[in-house]
Enzyme design. Structure first.
Site, PDB file in Angstrom:
ATOM      1  N   ASN A  96      38.341  68.471  44.681  1.00 33.54           N
ATOM      2  CA  ASN A  96      38.675  69.610  44.360  1.00 33.54           C
ATOM      3  C   ASN A  96      39.336  69.881  42.902  1.00 33.54           C
ATOM      4  O   ASN A  96      40.312  69.079  42.665  1.00 33.54           O
ATOM      5  CB  ASN A  96      39.638  70.143  45.414  1.00 33.54           C
ATOM      6  CG  ASN A  96      40.351  71.663  45.025  1.00 33.54           C
ATOM      7  OD1 ASN A  96      39.551  72.515  44.886  1.00 33.54           O
ATOM      8  ND2 ASN A  96      41.528  71.641  44.729  1.00 33.54           N
ATOM      9  N   GLU A  97      38.803  70.706  42.158  1.00 30.79           N
ATOM     10  CA  GLU A  97      39.612  70.854  40.742  1.00 30.79           C
ATOM     11  C   GLU A  97      39.875  69.596  39.954  1.00 30.79           C
ATOM     12  O   GLU A  97      40.998  69.297  39.587  1.00 30.79           O
ATOM     13  CB  GLU A  97      40.611  71.886  40.918  1.00 30.79           C
ATOM     14  CG  GLU A  97      40.377  73.192  41.635  1.00 30.79           C
ATOM     15  CD  GLU A  97      41.229  74.371  41.786  1.00 30.79           C
ATOM     16  OE1 GLU A  97      41.003  75.536  41.762  1.00 30.79           O
ATOM     17  OE2 GLU A  97      42.578  73.847  41.603  1.00 30.79           O
ATOM     18  N   PRO A  98      38.973  68.770  39.633  1.00 32.91           N
ATOM     19  CA  PRO A  98      39.449  67.377  38.942  1.00 32.91           C
ATOM     20  C   PRO A  98      39.886  67.600  37.445  1.00 32.91           C
ATOM     21  O   PRO A  98      39.898  66.596  37.208  1.00 32.91           O
ATOM     22  CB  PRO A  98      38.070  66.646  39.279  1.00 32.91           C
ATOM     23  CG  PRO A  98      36.987  67.702  39.237  1.00 32.91           C
ATOM     24  CD  PRO A  98      37.467  68.967  40.155  1.00 32.91           C
ATOM     25  N   ALA A 112      33.631  71.261  41.687  1.00 41.86           N
ATOM     26  CA  ALA A 112      34.464  72.282  41.981  1.00 41.86           C
ATOM     27  C   ALA A 112      35.490  72.463  40.922  1.00 41.86           C
ATOM     28  O   ALA A 112      36.829  72.573  41.114  1.00 41.86           O
ATOM     29  CB  ALA A 112      35.195  71.672  43.355  1.00 41.86           C
ATOM     30  N   HIS A 126      34.997  77.336  40.310  1.00 40.39           N
ATOM     31  CA  HIS A 126      35.883  78.438  41.007  1.00 40.39           C
ATOM     32  C   HIS A 126      36.025  79.681  40.090  1.00 40.39           C
ATOM     33  O   HIS A 126      36.118  79.322  38.836  1.00 40.39           O
ATOM     34  CB  HIS A 126      37.097  77.816  41.216  1.00 40.39           C
ATOM     35  CG  HIS A 126      37.252  76.640  42.101  1.00 40.39           C
ATOM     36  ND1 HIS A 126      38.338  75.925  42.675  1.00 40.39           N
ATOM     37  CD2 HIS A 126      36.267  76.264  43.156  1.00 40.39           C
ATOM     38  CE1 HIS A 126      38.056  74.974  43.569  1.00 40.39           C
ATOM     39  NE2 HIS A 126      36.702  75.343  44.199  1.00 40.39           N
TER      40      HIS A 126
END
Length: 552
Positions: free
Chosen positions: A193-195, A231, A271
């Site tokens: 998630n959100e790397p 993501a 996102h």
């Protein structure tokens, strides 16, 4: 004084503008594309809430919002700990090491989470994260409490990428054995998630390697698994879209670090977030920000011919970025309790479909990062679908969307704010009074909204909806009219009218439960059709929504 005068002049101009009836035209003979159920996706930080009383109840309600499968994404499926949730923290303790350094797998907590999904009839979107403590490489303490939860080494790269890949393989093999090959093959498997922000304490190259080993592991256990990523956060940030592009370049041109084979990619996720603020004492939303994220992300993906037809999952698509930040912390977040949230969501829904069509990409999901928080005050202003088991107005826009099906069809509105204007400056100078319509066999549905970024009082908008293209042999249609406004489908205003009780009586609780459901504005009625058309007059308050369902 000057501020009050400006607000008065704004209100008077709005009243004058709204005196003219908004004309909305719906043409059932002009299809735009499939009405994909992009709203049937939800997620949350605290995976351990899944198995709590209100969590289980809400999962069943989410299942019932849509005739098609509902997907659930949750953080912390691989995090070490005791399984007790906190704000932005959960754990399953799936992976530890014994005294000799050998892996020990404990699936008890994960099985409870996935069993709850199965019992509710929803499907997992399996987010592979975060790093178990025994694999975490970072020097920081493993767990750091809210609001500094991104500082812990739970967000660090693995000490051993092969062990990480084996963890992913073992997890997938266990889930296939427990729930069956056919079920697991219908899920989506997302890596991390959100790397591109501190949810990942490694580099871009280290994330790419994490992805390679994760998908190789999952595919070894389930060759048909639908895997994807990355993501990333808002693509309107040049650094975020650069990360997304670098990841797509890696998949397109490199070989897997795990096995030297081509790198699988079955969907692309990023996102999209808005940005509400307090302006002159009221909330101003940021619809332009969320739609610009989608615009930039879709454009980046469309530049890759080999990827542009892949499903795109907006694995978080929300008015802002912190579900766990209540209105007590940020007063702008009080938008989450009332009708501003669903009106915003309806306008975003159409904007996302329009951007998908513009870029000719394949949008699969606009996942709402919202669920519920246990043991918090009623209507505390978290980004949730329900509060202590009471559905909030936002829940009902998803129920409305679930009642639409078939083909999206053309609409026009004299009150519409053009997409390019929303992208450039939001919805601030006049309301966006618009519609999204679908046409299925012997039925049609029209979702209407009266939305403005600024949460200020305004006069109701007289509106006329004319539906064209009804079959020539149909002379009457049945109209069902559902509504979200201050007095319909709105447990928040009901709760305030009770005096805002934090310990409602059983009778009050039952009243709140009923008020939280989707409600009709009027009784069903038969309308006469003339030359294939029918006209429906109505009044639409500011930040209200109507769903008109016609059947014949």
């Amino acid at each position: 004084m000057f501020r009050k005068l400006a607000l008065l002049l704004c209100t008077l101009s709005t009243v004058a503008a709204s005196a003219q009836t908004i004309q909305i035209q719906v043409d059932l003979d002009k299809p735009l594309g499939a009405d994909k159920p992009i709203t049937s996706w939800f997620g949350y930080d605290e995976s351990n809430y899944t198995t709590m009383t209100h969590g289980r109840e809400l999962l069943r309600e989410l299942h019932d919002t849509s005739p098609v499968p509902v997907y659930i994404r949750a953080h912390h499926l691989l995090t070490s700990g005791d399984g007790v949730p906190e704000l932005k923290w959960s754990s399953t303790n799936v992976y530890t090491l014994d005294a000799k350094g050998h892996p020990v797998y404990d699936f008890k907590i994960i099985d409870g989470i996935f069993d709850a999904y199965q019992q509710a009839g929803v499907r997992p979107m399996v987010e592979l994260g975060f790093m178990p403590e025994a694999l975490a490489s970072g020097p920081a303490p493993y767990k750091v409490s809210y609001p500094r939860t991104l500082d812990g080494s739970v967000q660090s790269p693995p000490k051993d990428y092969a062990a990480w890949g084996e963890l992913c393989r073992t997890l997938a093999a266990h889930l296939v054995a427990r729930y069956g090959h056919d079920q697991a093959a219908q899920w989506y498997w997302e890596v991390w998630n959100e790397p591109n922000i501190p949810y990942w304490h490694g580099t871009q190259q280290e994330y790419d390697k994490l992805y390679d080993f994760a998908v190789a592991g999952v595919r070894a256990a389930l060759p048909e698994a639908r895997v994807g990523g990355p993501a990333t956060t808002s693509p309107r940030d040049p650094k975020a879209v650069a990360f997304l592009n670098a990841f797509l370049q890696h998949v397109a041109h490199d070989k897997s670090a795990a096995n030297g084979q081509p790198i699988p990619l079955d969907f692309i996720s990023f996102h999209a977030k808005g940005e509400p603020k307090i302006i002159d004492g009221h909330v101003r939303m940021g619809l332009d920000k969320e739609l610009r994220d989608a615009d930039k992300g879709f454009a980046a993906i469309a530049d890759y011919p080999q990827f542009r037809n892949l499903p795109i999952i907006l694995s978080e698509a929300d008015p802002e970025g912190c579900a766990a930040c209540s209105a007590k912390e940020n007063p702008a977040n009080n938008y989450r309790n009332g009708t501003l949230y669903p009106a915003y969501t309806a306008a975003a829904l159409k904007g996302l479909f329009d951007l998908q069509d513009r870029h000719q990409v394949n949008l699969l999901a606009m996942l709402s990062w919202s669920f519920e928080f246990e043991g918090k005050d009623y209507f505390q202003g978290f980004r949730t679908l329900a509060t202590n088991g009471i559905d909030k107005p936002i829940m009902n826009v998803f129920r409305m969307a679930g009642l639409m099906s078939g083909q999206r069809v053309a609409t026009t509105s004299t009150g519409q704010i053009p997409l390019d204007q929303i992208l450039s400056s939001g919805v601030q100078h006049a309301p966006d009074i618009d519609a999204l319509a679908t046409h299925a066999d012997r039925s049609a549905a029209i979702l209407l909204w009266n939305y403005q970024d600024d949460d200020l009082p305004a006069a109701d908008a007289p509106t006329s909806v004319t539906v064209h293209g009804i079959p020539a042999d149909v002379h009457r249609v049945l109209l069902q009219h559902d509504r979200i406004d201050a007095t319909h489908s709105n447990a928040y205003t009901t709760w305030k009218a009770m005096g805002s009780p934090q310990q409602p009586t059983p009778a009050q609780y039952a009243q709140l439960k009923a008020a939280g459901q989707l409600q009709s504005l009027t009784s069903p009625e038969w309308l006469d059709v003339t030359s294939g058309s029918v006209m429906i007059p109505l009044t639409l308050p500011r930040q209200a929504l109507s769903l008109l369902r016609l059947s014949w």
